[in-house]
Design a protein around this motif. Structure first.
Motif, mmCIF file in Angstrom:
data_model
loop_
_atom_site.group_PDB
_atom_site.id
_atom_site.type_symbol
_atom_site.label_atom_id
_atom_site.label_comp_id
_atom_site.label_asym_id
_atom_site.label_seq_id
_atom_site.Cartn_x
_atom_site.Cartn_y
_atom_site.Cartn_z
ATOM 1 N N LEU A 1 0.831 -1.202 0.000
ATOM 2 C CA LEU A 1 0.000 0.000 0.000
ATOM 3 C C LEU A 1 0.865 1.251 0.000
ATOM 4 C CD1 LEU A 1 -2.844 -1.027 2.463
ATOM 5 C CD2 LEU A 1 -2.906 -0.990 -0.043
ATOM 6 N N LYS A 2 1.976 1.211 0.716
ATOM 7 C CA LYS A 2 2.898 2.348 0.724
ATOM 8 C C LYS A 2 3.496 2.554 -0.666
ATOM 9 C CE LYS A 2 6.832 4.394 2.989
ATOM 10 N NZ LYS A 2 8.004 4.253 3.770
ATOM 11 N N GLN A 3 3.841 1.479 -1.349
ATOM 12 C CA GLN A 3 4.367 1.592 -2.706
ATOM 13 C C GLN A 3 3.323 2.210 -3.646
ATOM 14 O OE1 GLN A 3 5.806 -2.689 -2.699
ATOM 15 N NE2 GLN A 3 7.229 -1.748 -4.172
ATOM 16 N N LEU A 4 2.071 1.776 -3.506
ATOM 17 C CA LEU A 4 1.001 2.354 -4.316
ATOM 18 C C LEU A 4 0.886 3.856 -4.046
ATOM 19 C CD1 LEU A 4 -1.806 -0.346 -3.963
ATOM 20 C CD2 LEU A 4 -0.608 0.282 -6.083
ATOM 21 N N ALA A 5 0.882 4.217 -2.768
ATOM 22 C CA ALA A 5 0.773 5.630 -2.392
ATOM 23 C C ALA A 5 1.938 6.433 -2.957
ATOM 24 C CB ALA A 5 0.708 5.766 -0.876
ATOM 25 N N GLU A 6 3.132 5.886 -2.908
ATOM 26 C CA GLU A 6 4.299 6.582 -3.447
ATOM 27 C C GLU A 6 4.197 6.738 -4.961
ATOM 28 O OE1 GLU A 6 7.510 4.249 -1.815
ATOM 29 O OE2 GLU A 6 7.449 5.343 0.088
ATOM 30 N N GLY A 7 3.663 5.728 -5.635
ATOM 31 C CA GLY A 7 3.467 5.832 -7.078
ATOM 32 C C GLY A 7 2.466 6.905 -7.452
ATOM 33 N N ILE A 8 1.363 6.961 -6.706
ATOM 34 C CA ILE A 8 0.350 7.986 -6.953
ATOM 35 C C ILE A 8 0.935 9.370 -6.660
ATOM 36 C CG2 ILE A 8 -1.879 8.900 -6.190
ATOM 37 C CD1 ILE A 8 -2.648 5.893 -5.643
ATOM 38 N N TYR A 9 1.626 9.489 -5.535
ATOM 39 C CA TYR A 9 2.264 10.754 -5.172
ATOM 40 C C TYR A 9 3.240 11.204 -6.263
ATOM 41 C CZ TYR A 9 5.540 13.954 -2.966
ATOM 42 O OH TYR A 9 6.354 15.031 -2.699
ATOM 43 N N SER A 10 4.025 10.285 -6.753
ATOM 44 C CA SER A 10 4.996 10.609 -7.793
ATOM 45 C C SER A 10 4.295 11.142 -9.043
ATOM 46 C CB SER A 10 5.808 9.353 -8.136
ATOM 47 O OG SER A 10 6.648 9.582 -9.224
ATOM 48 N N GLY A 11 3.181 10.521 -9.415
ATOM 49 C CA GLY A 11 2.431 10.981 -10.583
ATOM 50 C C GLY A 11 1.832 12.361 -10.385
ATOM 51 N N VAL A 12 1.248 12.596 -9.217
ATOM 52 C CA VAL A 12 0.658 13.907 -8.930
ATOM 53 C C VAL A 12 1.753 14.967 -8.889
ATOM 54 C CG1 VAL A 12 -0.602 15.275 -7.214
ATOM 55 C CG2 VAL A 12 -1.361 12.953 -7.761
#
Length: 146
Positions: free
Chosen positions: A119-130
């Protein structure tokens, strides 16, 4: 942000995807009188705003998909960019996307989605995109759909 599911027990889909509103979908972003806009200008301004928000949503979707692919692409496949007039994005007055992080109906993926580290990896991926999306504006560039 949402977890996908399928009712088809035989299907075992996996992966993440990012949805945006189809360019053909038209919203009413401004209303004459209510928004202090001359009634004759409303259709023109709505059309211009709609195009701007649509382009920005597509670019945001691409940036988030790229961020997710970099963060979890080795663990879960990208199902790509998709367009649909989902309720959660069709009434927004700003760039908006729907992020499907995986299928809770697929046991292997449900197990992965239950792991805090994933879940942290997913959040980091979304954050990176934003962050990539916002950086484009801070540099003074405008988003482009190519």
């Amino acid at each position: 942000v949402h977890a996908n599911s399928t009712m088809n027990r035989a299907a075992r889909p996996t992966g993440f995807e990012v949805w945006y509103l189809p360019p053909e979908y038209k919203r009413t972003l401004l209303e004459g009188g209510k928004d202090g806009v001359d009634e004759e200008m409303v259709p023109i301004l709505n059309s211009m705003l709609e195009e701007e928000i649509t382009v920005e949503s597509i670019v945001l979707a691409r940036d988030i998909l790229a961020g997710l692919d970099a963060a979890v692409g080795s663990l879960s496949p990208s199902r790509g960019l998709k367009e649909e007039s989902w309720y959660v994005v069709r009434n927004t007055k700003m760039p908006a996307v729907l992020i499907e992080v995986g299928f809770i109906s697929t046991p292997e993926e449900a197990a992965r989605l239950a792991q805090p580290a994933y879940l942290k990896q997913l959040a980091e991926g979304i954050y990176s995109g934003v962050r990539a999306f916002i950086s484009r504006f801070e540099r003074g560039g405008s988003p482009r759909v190519q």
